[in-house]
Design a protein around this motif. Structure first.
Motif, mmCIF file in Angstrom:
data_model
loop_
_atom_site.group_PDB
_atom_site.id
_atom_site.type_symbol
_atom_site.label_atom_id
_atom_site.label_comp_id
_atom_site.label_asym_id
_atom_site.label_seq_id
_atom_site.Cartn_x
_atom_site.Cartn_y
_atom_site.Cartn_z
ATOM 1 N N SER A 140 7.099 6.677 -16.409
ATOM 2 C CA SER A 140 5.725 7.159 -16.534
ATOM 3 C C SER A 140 4.878 6.281 -17.447
ATOM 4 C CB SER A 140 5.721 8.597 -17.055
ATOM 5 O OG SER A 140 6.411 8.690 -18.296
ATOM 6 N N ASP A 141 5.520 5.503 -18.321
ATOM 7 C CA ASP A 141 4.796 4.577 -19.197
ATOM 8 C C ASP A 141 4.772 3.151 -18.647
ATOM 9 O OD1 ASP A 141 4.220 6.544 -21.154
ATOM 10 O OD2 ASP A 141 6.259 6.342 -21.954
ATOM 11 N N GLY A 142 5.253 2.974 -17.425
ATOM 12 C CA GLY A 142 5.268 1.658 -16.817
ATOM 13 C C GLY A 142 6.413 0.771 -17.265
ATOM 14 N N ARG A 143 7.383 1.318 -17.981
ATOM 15 C CA ARG A 143 8.504 0.522 -18.463
ATOM 16 C C ARG A 143 9.574 0.379 -17.395
ATOM 17 N NH1 ARG A 143 9.254 4.022 -23.873
ATOM 18 N NH2 ARG A 143 9.317 5.556 -22.184
ATOM 19 N N ASP A 144 10.206 -0.803 -17.362
ATOM 20 C CA ASP A 144 11.280 -1.052 -16.411
ATOM 21 C C ASP A 144 12.475 -0.143 -16.687
ATOM 22 O OD1 ASP A 144 9.742 -3.015 -15.310
ATOM 23 O OD2 ASP A 144 10.948 -4.698 -16.061
ATOM 24 N N GLN A 145 13.094 0.329 -15.605
ATOM 25 C CA GLN A 145 14.308 1.133 -15.697
ATOM 26 C C GLN A 145 15.406 0.431 -14.893
ATOM 27 O OE1 GLN A 145 14.526 3.934 -17.687
ATOM 28 N NE2 GLN A 145 12.500 3.233 -18.308
ATOM 29 N N PRO A 146 16.081 -0.537 -15.499
ATOM 30 C CA PRO A 146 17.065 -1.339 -14.755
ATOM 31 C C PRO A 146 18.297 -0.571 -14.322
ATOM 32 C CG PRO A 146 17.128 -1.872 -17.093
ATOM 33 C CD PRO A 146 15.946 -0.976 -16.901
ATOM 34 N N LEU A 147 18.473 0.663 -14.826
ATOM 35 C CA LEU A 147 19.591 1.497 -14.384
ATOM 36 C C LEU A 147 19.158 2.513 -13.342
ATOM 37 C CD1 LEU A 147 21.579 2.081 -17.699
ATOM 38 C CD2 LEU A 147 21.977 0.406 -15.888
ATOM 39 N N VAL A 148 18.023 2.251 -12.688
ATOM 40 C CA VAL A 148 17.612 2.983 -11.481
ATOM 41 C C VAL A 148 17.096 1.898 -10.551
ATOM 42 C CG1 VAL A 148 16.461 5.042 -10.600
ATOM 43 C CG2 VAL A 148 16.739 4.746 -13.072
ATOM 44 N N ALA A 149 18.019 1.172 -9.949
ATOM 45 C CA ALA A 149 17.632 -0.066 -9.273
ATOM 46 C C ALA A 149 18.635 -0.445 -8.197
ATOM 47 C CB ALA A 149 17.528 -1.202 -10.294
ATOM 48 N N ALA A 150 18.177 -1.312 -7.289
ATOM 49 C CA ALA A 150 19.036 -1.927 -6.272
ATOM 50 C C ALA A 150 18.993 -3.437 -6.469
ATOM 51 C CB ALA A 150 18.559 -1.552 -4.872
ATOM 52 N N TYR A 151 20.152 -4.082 -6.418
ATOM 53 C CA TYR A 151 20.256 -5.513 -6.676
ATOM 54 C C TYR A 151 21.063 -6.196 -5.573
ATOM 55 C CZ TYR A 151 19.028 -4.232 -11.518
ATOM 56 O OH TYR A 151 18.418 -3.739 -12.648
ATOM 57 N N ARG A 152 20.831 -7.484 -5.446
ATOM 58 C CA ARG A 152 21.722 -8.304 -4.627
ATOM 59 C C ARG A 152 22.980 -8.557 -5.456
ATOM 60 N NH1 ARG A 152 18.591 -9.414 -0.392
ATOM 61 N NH2 ARG A 152 16.330 -9.583 -0.833
ATOM 62 N N THR A 153 24.110 -8.215 -4.880
ATOM 63 C CA THR A 153 25.361 -8.301 -5.629
ATOM 64 C C THR A 153 25.621 -9.719 -6.121
ATOM 65 O OG1 THR A 153 26.206 -6.558 -4.176
ATOM 66 C CG2 THR A 153 27.804 -7.718 -5.544
ATOM 67 N N ALA A 154 25.337 -10.715 -5.276
ATOM 68 C CA ALA A 154 25.576 -12.106 -5.667
ATOM 69 C C ALA A 154 24.742 -12.490 -6.879
ATOM 70 C CB ALA A 154 25.277 -13.033 -4.492
ATOM 71 N N SER A 155 23.507 -11.983 -6.960
ATOM 72 C CA SER A 155 22.641 -12.306 -8.101
ATOM 73 C C SER A 155 23.211 -11.735 -9.390
ATOM 74 C CB SER A 155 21.230 -11.770 -7.855
ATOM 75 O OG SER A 155 20.640 -12.377 -6.722
#
Length: 334
Positions: A140-155
């Protein structure tokens, strides 16, 4: 936190192929110091453990890895543990990734009470459409939430290897050391990204899912999870049926009728169409039942109040409504 949205559709229907393969890694081994060291993944919100709520959101994963000590869960998972235990999010992620094989991975914390499957699918769909290393939610404050995310496994694997080469060990390193070097896309998700770090957060989550207009969605979701049912049905149809049975027959008829509809639907295959057909038949029966107790309807149909008709209609067919026919008018059940 913005206005609560029910768990069924927090970000809308995502485009793309929802059946594309992905794995999920759920980090559930934190110390929960702001909760006094309590077992946070096991704290219940809406009758379900926080961990189970997150596992339901990523139920489409080919493999789900939970990085924590093993415990009973509503869904079968693969268990992993960082080395050393308590070594932090990067060490935990590395341990979880060792059990994954899909080209994309959803990375989640275990304390997200409002995360739903449509949000997970929206993250994955955005990742498939673009070329970024990952797609994450912002709060809600515009901060990144990297533990609610989808990633390319290789990256992720490349980034973890680079950090290991640089530092010799991943233990104790903050997650931003990895995500800061990735090309990331962002989606606003102030509700789905709401996490429970304090007892005030837990109280807020418990109160919000009981708000009028949301409690039924939460309850149905919790019951399906508890019973191991993965079925989307039109709850409005079932509520209308329960109302008609209660008003047209007797109040206890409502829960008994809906139970029988569910049983009949299960015998017929158990899909949404089977539920809808069983509900239609039961609703038609309730309407016919109520019509027999309505003097105006009886008088119109028979020619004299309370008496059965001895003459059929002009076309020579029977005057009775067939069991599967829905009458053109229904009694006011409101």
């Amino acid at each position: 936190m913005t206005e609560y949205q029910p768990p069924g559709d927090p970000l809308g229907d995502p485009p793309g192929d929802p059946d594309a393969a992905y794995d999920a890694v759920v980090l559930a081994g934190g110390a929960a110091r702001r909760l006094g060291g309590v077992d946070k993944p096991g704290v219940r919100v809406g009758g379900r453990a926080l961990l189970d709520r997150v596992l339901a959101a990523c139920a489409g994963a080919r493999t789900t890895v939970v990085v924590a000590g093993p415990r009973p869960t509503a869904r079968p998972v693969v268990w992993a543990r960082e080395d050393p235990p308590g070594g932090g999010p990067l060490a935990a992620l590395d341990a979880g990734l060792r059990h994954t094989t899909a080209g994309r991975v959803v990375l989640l914390s275990a304390d997200l009470p409002f995360l739903g499957r449509p949000t997970v699918e929206a993250l994955l769909a955005s990742l498939r459409r673009g070329t970024a290393d990952g797609v994450l939610l912002t709060d809600s404050d515009g901060r990144d939430q990297p533990l609610v995310a989808a990633y390319r496994t290789a990256s992720l694997r490349r980034g973890l290897t680079a950090l290991t080469d640089r530092h010799g060990d991943l233990a104790g390193l903050p997650l931003r050391r990895l995500t800061g070097a990735l090309d990331l896309t962002r989606l606003a998700g102030p509700v789905a990204s709401f996490d429970c770090d304090t007892w005030d957060d837990i109280a807020t989550a418990r109160a919000r899912i009981r708000e009028h207009g949301h409690v039924l969605d939460e309850w149905i979701s919790a019951v399906k999870d508890e019973l191991g049912i993965d079925l989307d049905v039109d709850t409005g149809v079932l509520l209308d049926l329960a109302r008609d049975a209660a008003h047209g027959v007797a109040r206890p008829a409502a829960p008994l009728t809906t139970f029988l509809v569910g049983y009949a639907a299960a015998r017929a295959g158990g899909d949404p169409d089977a539920v809808a057909e069983a509900a239609r038949k039961a609703a038609a029966l309730a309407a016919r039942w109520a019509d027999e107790d309505d003097p105006a309807v009886t008088s119109t149909a028979t020619g004299r109040p309370g008496a059965p008709s001895t003459a059929g209609p002009a076309d020579g067919t029977s005057g009775d409504v067939t069991p599967d026919a829905t009458p053109g008018t229904r009694p006011d059940a409101g």
